[in-house]
Design a protein around this motif. Structure first.
Motif, PDB file in Angstrom:
ATOM      1  N   LYS A 386       0.836  -1.207   0.000  1.00 35.24           N
ATOM      2  CA  LYS A 386       0.000   0.000   0.000  1.00 35.24           C
ATOM      3  C   LYS A 386       0.869   1.253   0.000  1.00 35.24           C
ATOM      4  O   LYS A 386       0.537   2.252  -0.650  1.00 35.24           O
ATOM      5  CB  LYS A 386      -0.930  -0.007   1.218  1.00 35.24           C
ATOM      6  CG  LYS A 386      -2.139   0.910   1.056  1.00 35.24           C
ATOM      7  CD  LYS A 386      -3.176   0.627   2.110  1.00 35.24           C
ATOM      8  CE  LYS A 386      -4.428   1.487   1.890  1.00 35.24           C
ATOM      9  NZ  LYS A 386      -5.120   1.157   0.629  1.00 35.24           N
ATOM     10  N   ILE A 387       1.978   1.197   0.714  1.00 40.80           N
ATOM     11  CA  ILE A 387       2.921   2.320   0.695  1.00 40.80           C
ATOM     12  C   ILE A 387       3.522   2.485  -0.698  1.00 40.80           C
ATOM     13  O   ILE A 387       3.656   3.601  -1.212  1.00 40.80           O
ATOM     14  CB  ILE A 387       4.037   2.093   1.741  1.00 40.80           C
ATOM     15  CG1 ILE A 387       3.468   2.226   3.153  1.00 40.80           C
ATOM     16  CG2 ILE A 387       5.181   3.077   1.552  1.00 40.80           C
ATOM     17  CD1 ILE A 387       4.421   1.787   4.235  1.00 40.80           C
ATOM     18  N   PHE A 388       3.881   1.363  -1.312  1.00 41.76           N
ATOM     19  CA  PHE A 388       4.484   1.405  -2.647  1.00 41.76           C
ATOM     20  C   PHE A 388       3.555   2.099  -3.633  1.00 41.76           C
ATOM     21  O   PHE A 388       3.969   2.994  -4.381  1.00 41.76           O
ATOM     22  CB  PHE A 388       4.795  -0.014  -3.111  1.00 41.76           C
ATOM     23  CG  PHE A 388       5.319  -0.104  -4.511  1.00 41.76           C
ATOM     24  CD1 PHE A 388       6.597   0.332  -4.816  1.00 41.76           C
ATOM     25  CD2 PHE A 388       4.538  -0.619  -5.526  1.00 41.76           C
ATOM     26  CE1 PHE A 388       7.088   0.255  -6.104  1.00 41.76           C
ATOM     27  CE2 PHE A 388       5.015  -0.702  -6.820  1.00 41.76           C
ATOM     28  CZ  PHE A 388       6.301  -0.266  -7.101  1.00 41.76           C
ATOM     29  N   PHE A 389       2.280   1.728  -3.634  1.00 44.46           N
ATOM     30  CA  PHE A 389       1.347   2.327  -4.582  1.00 44.46           C
ATOM     31  C   PHE A 389       1.005   3.760  -4.200  1.00 44.46           C
ATOM     32  O   PHE A 389       0.670   4.575  -5.063  1.00 44.46           O
ATOM     33  CB  PHE A 389       0.084   1.480  -4.688  1.00 44.46           C
ATOM     34  CG  PHE A 389       0.291   0.188  -5.411  1.00 44.46           C
ATOM     35  CD1 PHE A 389       0.692   0.175  -6.745  1.00 44.46           C
ATOM     36  CD2 PHE A 389       0.126  -1.026  -4.766  1.00 44.46           C
ATOM     37  CE1 PHE A 389       0.905  -1.015  -7.418  1.00 44.46           C
ATOM     38  CE2 PHE A 389       0.338  -2.225  -5.425  1.00 44.46           C
ATOM     39  CZ  PHE A 389       0.726  -2.215  -6.766  1.00 44.46           C
ATOM     40  N   PHE A 555      15.477  -0.405   9.319  1.00 48.00           N
ATOM     41  CA  PHE A 555      15.005  -1.758   9.054  1.00 48.00           C
ATOM     42  C   PHE A 555      13.488  -1.826   9.115  1.00 48.00           C
ATOM     43  O   PHE A 555      12.867  -2.635   8.443  1.00 48.00           O
ATOM     44  CB  PHE A 555      15.622  -2.705  10.083  1.00 48.00           C
ATOM     45  CG  PHE A 555      15.902  -4.079   9.551  1.00 48.00           C
ATOM     46  CD1 PHE A 555      16.552  -4.245   8.352  1.00 48.00           C
ATOM     47  CD2 PHE A 555      15.515  -5.195  10.258  1.00 48.00           C
ATOM     48  CE1 PHE A 555      16.824  -5.509   7.863  1.00 48.00           C
ATOM     49  CE2 PHE A 555      15.778  -6.464   9.784  1.00 48.00           C
ATOM     50  CZ  PHE A 555      16.431  -6.623   8.576  1.00 48.00           C
ATOM     51  N   ALA A 556      12.897  -0.970   9.959  1.00 42.94           N
ATOM     52  CA  ALA A 556      11.450  -0.990  10.125  1.00 42.94           C
ATOM     53  C   ALA A 556      10.738  -0.300   8.970  1.00 42.94           C
ATOM     54  O   ALA A 556       9.653  -0.707   8.565  1.00 42.94           O
ATOM     55  CB  ALA A 556      11.072  -0.322  11.444  1.00 42.94           C
ATOM     56  N   ILE A 557      11.334   0.758   8.456  1.00 43.57           N
ATOM     57  CA  ILE A 557      10.708   1.481   7.353  1.00 43.57           C
ATOM     58  C   ILE A 557      10.866   0.680   6.070  1.00 43.57           C
ATOM     59  O   ILE A 557      11.952   0.188   5.767  1.00 43.57           O
ATOM     60  CB  ILE A 557      11.368   2.865   7.191  1.00 43.57           C
ATOM     61  CG1 ILE A 557      11.162   3.683   8.462  1.00 43.57           C
ATOM     62  CG2 ILE A 557      10.793   3.589   5.999  1.00 43.57           C
ATOM     63  CD1 ILE A 557       9.737   4.018   8.774  1.00 43.57           C
ATOM     64  N   PRO A 558       9.814   0.511   5.282  1.00 47.33           N
ATOM     65  CA  PRO A 558       9.940  -0.217   4.012  1.00 47.33           C
ATOM     66  C   PRO A 558      10.997   0.407   3.117  1.00 47.33           C
ATOM     67  O   PRO A 558      11.227   1.619   3.143  1.00 47.33           O
ATOM     68  CB  PRO A 558       8.542  -0.074   3.390  1.00 47.33           C
ATOM     69  CG  PRO A 558       7.638   0.198   4.536  1.00 47.33           C
ATOM     70  CD  PRO A 558       8.447   0.962   5.536  1.00 47.33           C
ATOM     71  N   GLY A 559      11.634  -0.439   2.339  1.00 48.03           N
ATOM     72  CA  GLY A 559      12.707   0.049   1.488  1.00 48.03           C
ATOM     73  C   GLY A 559      12.261   1.137   0.538  1.00 48.03           C
ATOM     74  O   GLY A 559      13.007   2.085   0.265  1.00 48.03           O
TER      75      GLY A 559
END
Length: 729
Positions: A386-389, A555-559
């Motif tokens: 969802k973050i990616f989009f 590490f917690a935050i998406p790449g």
């Protein structure tokens, strides 16, 4: 004052009066540092940058203190000078940036009203390091960390690096969660996004279509963490505590998923278990089981993540199982304990640090992964996709992406807190200076059988998946046209020798760049990670817990979000490095560093502090103790950090998909482009080449580092007792 303090001061003057303060435009380093860019002293004297005068004054004051040589009074002075110099350095750097940006009020105070400055260069870097070391040396002269210059300096450098390359970009992206599209503070919008039903909805419990993405992500993360930890433990016990045949092959097969681009495993699972997959077709023909889409959703994503992340748990737990003192298990057996009682009361409690760290890594990896959910998720949405989009979709919504990142961060910190609570303040020391040459206790039969039962299918499925991957590069179209061909390899890796050696294949530039970046970032990741672990476990200083929490942020935050954060933070002065190879190295180092930290903490928890104290008693400095005593005992953690960082530097896609450029393109970005273009054969062929390269790299790392020598006997073979040998004299 010690020679190290004088050297730090010389470095500062070198950066202030010799090396240019700013980088040339466009990073054109031809002739640098003797190009057109001016030094800080020259710019200050000419009036072009009067805000640089206070930094020179701080260096001059430090020079007076060092010349006087009074460590007591000089220590207080160096602390003041260091704080003043660093304060002015960062104030002018962030206040005076591009026109219309920065902090105008502070810029006016520093004499830079309406001025702008480009990104800082190597002169600024040298001066920054000097001021930091002077501050740390001043603290050491005042008795902090027992007056050890190396310890205080290492703490200072680690805190600075984490602050610049983890906290700053994360704070930049999270700030956007609190502002609207015009940059104004909007707390109402923030809370509306945070408590949205799409995040926390429980519709699936009441007959609805789906639950919120937060619950989906949490369920997936917990299941992945538990299963990968148990699989890693089972494999580690079989490899280290049994004489089962084929252990080398099993060990190699379990490590294979870690050296594979994540979406390739998802693609192989679709080719096997998709509606038109090989296994699905056979099950329909042989047993009449209808074709279905079960692979898309939670089962498929969970299976892919378990295959991808279980090797991480295996690498962490290998060192932990290896370090358990046989003498403790022998003592339990001497007191009459049977195998199961020994395992339950001695072995299992000593495994707790490794189990906790392995679960935490698997949980966080699951939360941050977006490649497998993107390929196999179907209608099962998680936070990372969802973050990616939200970032790259048509409805670009940076604020929503930041809110979702906050939820992910909360999950990770909660897991971290639960891990600390489970471990408690207990001691797990198993390596001390005392003799310890016993045999490890044999595993209970039930544990051995259960470990083999869960590890066997894992290894078998891994073998099938990699068979599909390797074959896919040698056929025209996997799943449809299996005509043998080498066209995919010729397209990507052709070599022209007609007019000398020329790498004409389309994939060579991205491969060379990837190997270069990985070779630089892997040792840096291991070094910073293990040093940080040493500081967190062996030193006591203010802010230690905060530092440990901060190291988990990247590490917690998406790449994907981290990549966007790096663009926002480092696309403008004072740190302007986007579009360069340096930002790729930095992203990999601080993205992968938590693995080195967690492995180091797990390993150090088993090494008795009396070894450090004995070295100190013999008047060894902390650096000597670290190099000659601690580091040789941390070889399993060092191997884990090097292997993981090297592999992730080659296979990672989410953290760098926005950071690559035409000049610095990476293998994973190239493969994603081929997949988007429908060139699956070339993508699989390239992935196969990467697998071979990474396998060779891992072998070289293990050969170069070597194994930890503890003076223990090898595991006794599980064979019937032999007749007593005849001793001849």
């Amino acid at each position: 004052m010690r020679a190290a303090t004088r050297l730090a001061l010389i470095v500062g003057w070198l950066g202030y009066i010799i090396v240019p303060w700013y980088l040339p435009e466009g990073w054109d380093l031809a002739g640098y540092p003797f190009g057109r860019a001016g030094t800080a002293l020259a710019l200050a004297m000419s009036g072009a940058a009067p805000w640089l005068w206070p930094i020179g004054i701080a260096l001059l004051a430090a020079t007076v203190l060092v010349v006087r040589g009074d460590t007591n009074a000089g220590g207080r002075g160096l602390i003041a000078v260091g704080l003043l110099g660093l304060g002015v350095f960062f104030a002018q750097g962030f206040a005076i940036t591009l026109p219309g940006q920065g902090m105008p009020a502070l810029a006016a105070l520093l004499g830079g009203t309406g001025a702008a400055q480009p990104g800082m260069g190597f002169g600024a870097l040298l001066t920054l390091v000097s001021l930091l070391l002077l501050l740390c040396h001043g603290l050491a002269y005042r008795g902090v960390c027992r007056g050890d210059l190396f310890t205080t300096s290492t703490i200072g450098v680690v805190v600075l690096l984490i602050g610049l390359f983890i906290f700053l970009p994360v704070a930049t992206i999270l700030r956007s969660a609190l502002v609207d599209s015009n940059g104004h503070w909007a707390l109402g919008e923030f809370f509306d996004r945070l408590f949205s039903a799409t995040i926390w909805g429980t519709g699936c419990l009441g007959g609805g279509i789906a639950c919120g993405v937060a619950w989906n992500t949490l369920i997936l993360g917990v299941l992945t963490g538990l299963i990968t930890t148990l699989l890693g433990l089972a494999c580690a016990l079989l490899v280290l505590r049994t004489a089962m045949p084929g252990k080398r092959l099993m060990r190699a097969m379990t490590v294979l998923p870690i050296i594979t681009p994540p979406f390739v495993i998802g693609l192989a699972l679709i080719l096997l278990f998709g509606r038109s997959g090989v296994v699905t077709g056979l099950m329909f023909e042989w047993f009449g089981i209808p074709r279905s889409r079960w692979i898309y959703g939670l089962p498929g994503v969970l299976l892919a993540q378990v295959l991808a992340f279980a090797p991480i748990a295996f690498l962490v737990l290998m060192g932990v199982v290896q370090a358990i003192a046989p003498s403790l298990e022998e003592a339990a057996q001497t007191l009459g304990a049977r195998r199961w009682a020994t395992f339950r009361t001695v072995t299992w409690p000593l495994l707790r640090p490794g189990l906790a760290n392995a679960f935490l890594l698997g949980f966080v990896e699951s939360l941050a992964d977006f490649g497998n959910p993107l390929v196999l998720g179907g209608n099962f949405e998680v936070l990372s996709t969802k973050i990616f989009f939200a970032v790259v979709g048509a409805a670009h919504n940076q604020g929503l992406a930041a809110v979702l990142a906050i939820v992910l961060l909360a999950f990770t910190l909660a897991a971290f807190g639960l891990q600390q609570g489970w471990l408690g303040g207990k001691s797990y020391t198993t390596i001390s200076g005392k003799g310890d040459a016993g045999l490890p206790a044999k595993l209970p039969i039930a544990v051995t059988v259960l470990s083999a039962a869960v590890t066997g299918p894992w290894v078998a499925l891994t073998a099938v998946i990699y068979t599909v991957i390797l074959i896919g590069g040698f056929v025209k179209t996997m799943g449809r046209d299996h005509t043998p061909t080498l066209e995919h390899y010729r397209t990507g890796f052709a070599v022209d020798v007609s007019h000398g050696l020329f790498f004409s294949g389309a994939a060579w530039p991205s491969l060379f760049t990837t190997l270069k970046v990985a070779a630089i970032s892997a040792p840096l990741t291991a070094l910073i990670g293990l040093l940080t672990a040493y500081l967190l476990t062996r030193q006591r200083f203010v802010g230690r817990k905060l530092l440990e929490f901060t190291t988990m942020l990247s590490f917690a935050i998406p790449g994907t979000v981290l990549g966007v954060a790096y663009i926002l933070a480092f696309n403008v002065p004072p740190i302007e490095i986007t579009g360069t190879g340096l930002i790729l190295v930095i992203a990999f180092v601080f993205r992968n560093m938590p693995v080195g930290i967690r492995s180091g903490i797990a390993g150090l928890a088993q090494i008795d502090k009396s070894l450090d104290e004995a070295s100190t008693t013999l008047r060894a400095r902390s650096f000597t103790t670290l190099r000659r005593v601690v580091l040789p005992l941390l070889k399993p953690a060092l191997v884990a950090a090097l292997v993981y960082s090297f592999v992730r530097s080659i296979t990672s896609v989410s953290a760098v998909i926005f950071l690559v450029s035409a000049e610095y393109n990476l293998s994973t970005a190239y493969i994603v482009g081929r997949v988007e273009a429908g060139e699956f054969g070339l993508a699989i062929a390239y992935s196969s080449v990467l697998i071979v390269i990474m396998a060779a790299g891992i072998a070289l790392i293990q050969l170069g580092v070597g194994e930890r020598k503890l003076g223990r006997k090898q595991v006794a073979l599980a064979t019937p007792a032999a007749a007593p040998a005849t001793v001849r004299t």
